[in-house]
Design a protein around this motif. Structure first.
Motif, PDB file in Angstrom:
ATOM      1  N   GLY A  54     -41.227 -40.152  15.652  1.00 21.06           N
ATOM      2  CA  GLY A  54     -41.934 -38.733  15.223  1.00 21.06           C
ATOM      3  C   GLY A  54     -41.159 -37.535  15.723  1.00 21.06           C
ATOM      4  O   GLY A  54     -41.534 -36.269  15.778  1.00 21.06           O
ATOM      5  N   THR A  55     -39.788 -37.727  15.599  1.00 19.94           N
ATOM      6  CA  THR A  55     -38.777 -36.791  16.178  1.00 19.94           C
ATOM      7  C   THR A  55     -38.830 -35.368  15.192  1.00 19.94           C
ATOM      8  O   THR A  55     -38.520 -34.349  15.992  1.00 19.94           O
ATOM      9  CB  THR A  55     -37.388 -37.552  16.101  1.00 19.94           C
ATOM     10  OG1 THR A  55     -36.736 -36.671  16.962  1.00 19.94           O
ATOM     11  CG2 THR A  55     -36.831 -37.504  14.743  1.00 19.94           C
ATOM     12  N   GLY A  56     -39.047 -35.533  13.905  1.00 19.68           N
ATOM     13  CA  GLY A  56     -39.380 -34.259  13.232  1.00 19.68           C
ATOM     14  C   GLY A  56     -38.055 -33.292  13.295  1.00 19.68           C
ATOM     15  O   GLY A  56     -37.029 -33.492  13.039  1.00 19.68           O
ATOM     16  N   ASN A  57     -38.780 -32.164  13.620  1.00 16.44           N
ATOM     17  CA  ASN A  57     -37.812 -31.168  13.830  1.00 16.44           C
ATOM     18  C   ASN A  57     -36.632 -30.872  14.965  1.00 16.44           C
ATOM     19  O   ASN A  57     -35.773 -30.280  15.208  1.00 16.44           O
ATOM     20  CB  ASN A  57     -38.761 -29.687  14.109  1.00 16.44           C
ATOM     21  CG  ASN A  57     -39.417 -29.868  15.437  1.00 16.44           C
ATOM     22  OD1 ASN A  57     -39.486 -31.124  15.761  1.00 16.44           O
ATOM     23  ND2 ASN A  57     -40.056 -28.843  16.015  1.00 16.44           N
ATOM     24  N   GLY A  58     -36.890 -32.133  15.932  1.00 14.06           N
ATOM     25  CA  GLY A  58     -35.918 -32.474  16.817  1.00 14.06           C
ATOM     26  C   GLY A  58     -35.539 -31.595  18.069  1.00 14.06           C
ATOM     27  O   GLY A  58     -34.743 -31.571  18.799  1.00 14.06           O
ATOM     28  N   ASN A  59     -36.721 -31.132  18.411  1.00 14.16           N
ATOM     29  CA  ASN A  59     -36.802 -30.006  19.522  1.00 14.16           C
ATOM     30  C   ASN A  59     -36.745 -30.871  20.778  1.00 14.16           C
ATOM     31  O   ASN A  59     -35.849 -30.495  21.752  1.00 14.16           O
ATOM     32  CB  ASN A  59     -37.973 -29.105  19.606  1.00 14.16           C
ATOM     33  CG  ASN A  59     -37.760 -28.156  18.358  1.00 14.16           C
ATOM     34  OD1 ASN A  59     -36.802 -27.588  17.934  1.00 14.16           O
ATOM     35  ND2 ASN A  59     -39.009 -27.389  17.943  1.00 14.16           N
ATOM     36  N   LEU A  60     -37.564 -32.256  20.826  1.00 16.90           N
ATOM     37  CA  LEU A  60     -37.550 -32.844  22.178  1.00 16.90           C
ATOM     38  C   LEU A  60     -36.162 -33.241  22.117  1.00 16.90           C
ATOM     39  O   LEU A  60     -35.662 -33.506  23.227  1.00 16.90           O
ATOM     40  CB  LEU A  60     -38.642 -33.752  21.884  1.00 16.90           C
ATOM     41  CG  LEU A  60     -38.670 -34.713  23.171  1.00 16.90           C
ATOM     42  CD1 LEU A  60     -38.885 -34.138  24.382  1.00 16.90           C
ATOM     43  CD2 LEU A  60     -39.810 -36.143  22.810  1.00 16.90           C
ATOM     44  N   ALA A  84     -34.198 -30.584  11.929  1.00 14.13           N
ATOM     45  CA  ALA A  84     -33.664 -30.970  13.213  1.00 14.13           C
ATOM     46  C   ALA A  84     -31.956 -30.943  12.962  1.00 14.13           C
ATOM     47  O   ALA A  84     -31.325 -30.769  14.027  1.00 14.13           O
ATOM     48  CB  ALA A  84     -33.858 -32.558  13.365  1.00 14.13           C
ATOM     49  N   ALA A  85     -31.463 -31.255  11.862  1.00  7.07           N
ATOM     50  CA  ALA A  85     -30.000 -31.169  11.617  1.00  7.07           C
ATOM     51  C   ALA A  85     -29.453 -30.165  12.139  1.00  7.07           C
ATOM     52  O   ALA A  85     -28.237 -30.654  12.923  1.00  7.07           O
ATOM     53  CB  ALA A  85     -29.675 -31.644  10.139  1.00  7.07           C
ATOM     54  N   ALA A  89     -26.478 -30.678  15.497  1.00 10.22           N
ATOM     55  CA  ALA A  89     -25.119 -31.021  15.199  1.00 10.22           C
ATOM     56  C   ALA A  89     -24.135 -31.012  16.211  1.00 10.22           C
ATOM     57  O   ALA A  89     -23.198 -31.721  16.149  1.00 10.22           O
ATOM     58  CB  ALA A  89     -24.556 -29.769  14.160  1.00 10.22           C
ATOM     59  N   GLN A  90     -24.401 -30.056  17.185  1.00 10.27           N
ATOM     60  CA  GLN A  90     -23.616 -29.867  18.324  1.00 10.27           C
ATOM     61  C   GLN A  90     -23.431 -31.280  19.299  1.00 10.27           C
ATOM     62  O   GLN A  90     -22.548 -31.408  20.043  1.00 10.27           O
ATOM     63  CB  GLN A  90     -24.061 -28.820  19.392  1.00 10.27           C
ATOM     64  CG  GLN A  90     -25.384 -28.943  19.952  1.00 10.27           C
ATOM     65  CD  GLN A  90     -26.046 -27.938  20.669  1.00 10.27           C
ATOM     66  OE1 GLN A  90     -25.239 -27.706  21.626  1.00 10.27           O
ATOM     67  NE2 GLN A  90     -27.098 -27.333  20.344  1.00 10.27           N
ATOM     68  N   PHE A  91     -24.388 -32.293  18.990  1.00 12.59           N
ATOM     69  CA  PHE A  91     -24.282 -33.654  19.844  1.00 12.59           C
ATOM     70  C   PHE A  91     -23.835 -34.552  19.063  1.00 12.59           C
ATOM     71  O   PHE A  91     -24.255 -35.636  19.251  1.00 12.59           O
ATOM     72  CB  PHE A  91     -25.859 -33.760  20.308  1.00 12.59           C
ATOM     73  CG  PHE A  91     -26.492 -32.760  21.191  1.00 12.59           C
ATOM     74  CD1 PHE A  91     -25.854 -32.231  22.314  1.00 12.59           C
ATOM     75  CD2 PHE A  91     -27.487 -32.056  20.583  1.00 12.59           C
ATOM     76  CE1 PHE A  91     -26.449 -31.570  23.126  1.00 12.59           C
ATOM     77  CE2 PHE A  91     -27.960 -30.934  21.282  1.00 12.59           C
ATOM     78  CZ  PHE A  91     -27.446 -30.592  22.442  1.00 12.59           C
TER      79      PHE A  91
END
Ligand SMILES: C[S@@+](CC[C@H](N)C(=O)[O-])C[C@H]1O[C@@H](n2cnc3c(N)ncnc32)[C@H](O)[C@@H]1O
Length: 211
Positions: A54-60, A84-85, A89-91
């Motif tokens: 449920g990673t969704g927006n990627g904040n975690l 999230a994208a 991107a930096q990772f």
């Protein structure tokens, strides 16, 4: 409910572009504190491979990636993943995110793939018994021994506490929020040692380790 499961469809949610703003402004969720507590409890090492359901927006995922690990994100919503994208991107090379219809119940990875499984504000989308099935499925993909699951979400003490909260907070949806009188025992039944940490009135972190 007319026998039909409650389903929150993030792909048709009008305010999805304001998702981060909305979560941070529902003060009772202590959104950033919850994510930080999950990241701390996950005790990430650089060599870890972590699954975020449920990673969704990627904040975690972003918080975890700052520790140097590898993160796989799964979510049923294409629109949430699009949020999230740009953050991730930096990772490049250490992060992969897949659209997956049923990420708690049918994880598209082999047994023993992950050091840690994490999830924030997502498990409340699963009806009661599905949560036990999800724990079995998360256990399957965890390294054993030593695997760890860390889940942060709105969790009530019991159904009375849920009824009180729904009456008090008019913006709170009646979903499948877990309760402390059953949810931790589902992990114990599956062979995990469990720790609970309270972050806010109705927000808890459940950490479960395979011993
Ligand atoms: C409230 S958002 C939380 C997103 C993010 N983890 C966070 O902490 O902000 C819930 C997420 O769960 C996803 N979701 C919905 N149903 C799900 C299910 N059955 N299994 C896993 N994830 C689900 C949604 O698409 C959405 O991205």
């Amino acid at each position: 409910m007319n026998g039909k499961a409650k389903k929150w469809d993030f792909d048709t949610y009008d305010s999805i572009d304001r998702y981060d703003y909305i979560m941070r402004n529902v003060k009772r969720l202590r959104y950033d504190d919850t994510l930080a507590a999950v990241a701390r409890k996950a005790m990430i090492k650089k060599t870890d491979v972590v699954l975020d359901i449920g990673t969704g927006n990627g904040n975690l995922a972003e918080l975890l990636l700052q520790n140097g690990c590898k993160v796989i994100g799964l979510d049923p919503s294409t629109k949430m993943i699009e949020l999230a994208a740009p953050k991730l991107a930096q990772f490049d090379g250490r992060f992969n995110i897949d659209v997956c219809e049923n990420p708690f119940l049918a994880i598209p990875y082999p047994n023993n793939s992950f050091d840690t499984v994490v999830s924030t504000f997502s498990i409340h989308h699963l009806p009661g018994h599905d949560k036990q099935l999800a724990i079995t499925e998360m256990k399957r993909v965890l390294k054993n021994p030593g695997g760890l699951i860390v889940i942060g979400d709105v969790i009530f003490k019991d159904n009375e506490d849920k009824a009180r909260a729904l009456a008090q907070y008019h913006d709170m949806e009646d979903e499948y929020q877990p309760t402390l009188d059953t949810f931790p025992f589902m992990f114990e039944n599956a062979g995990f040692a469990v720790e609970i940490e309270q972050v806010a009135d109705t927000v808890y972190i459940v950490s479960a380790s395979l011993i």
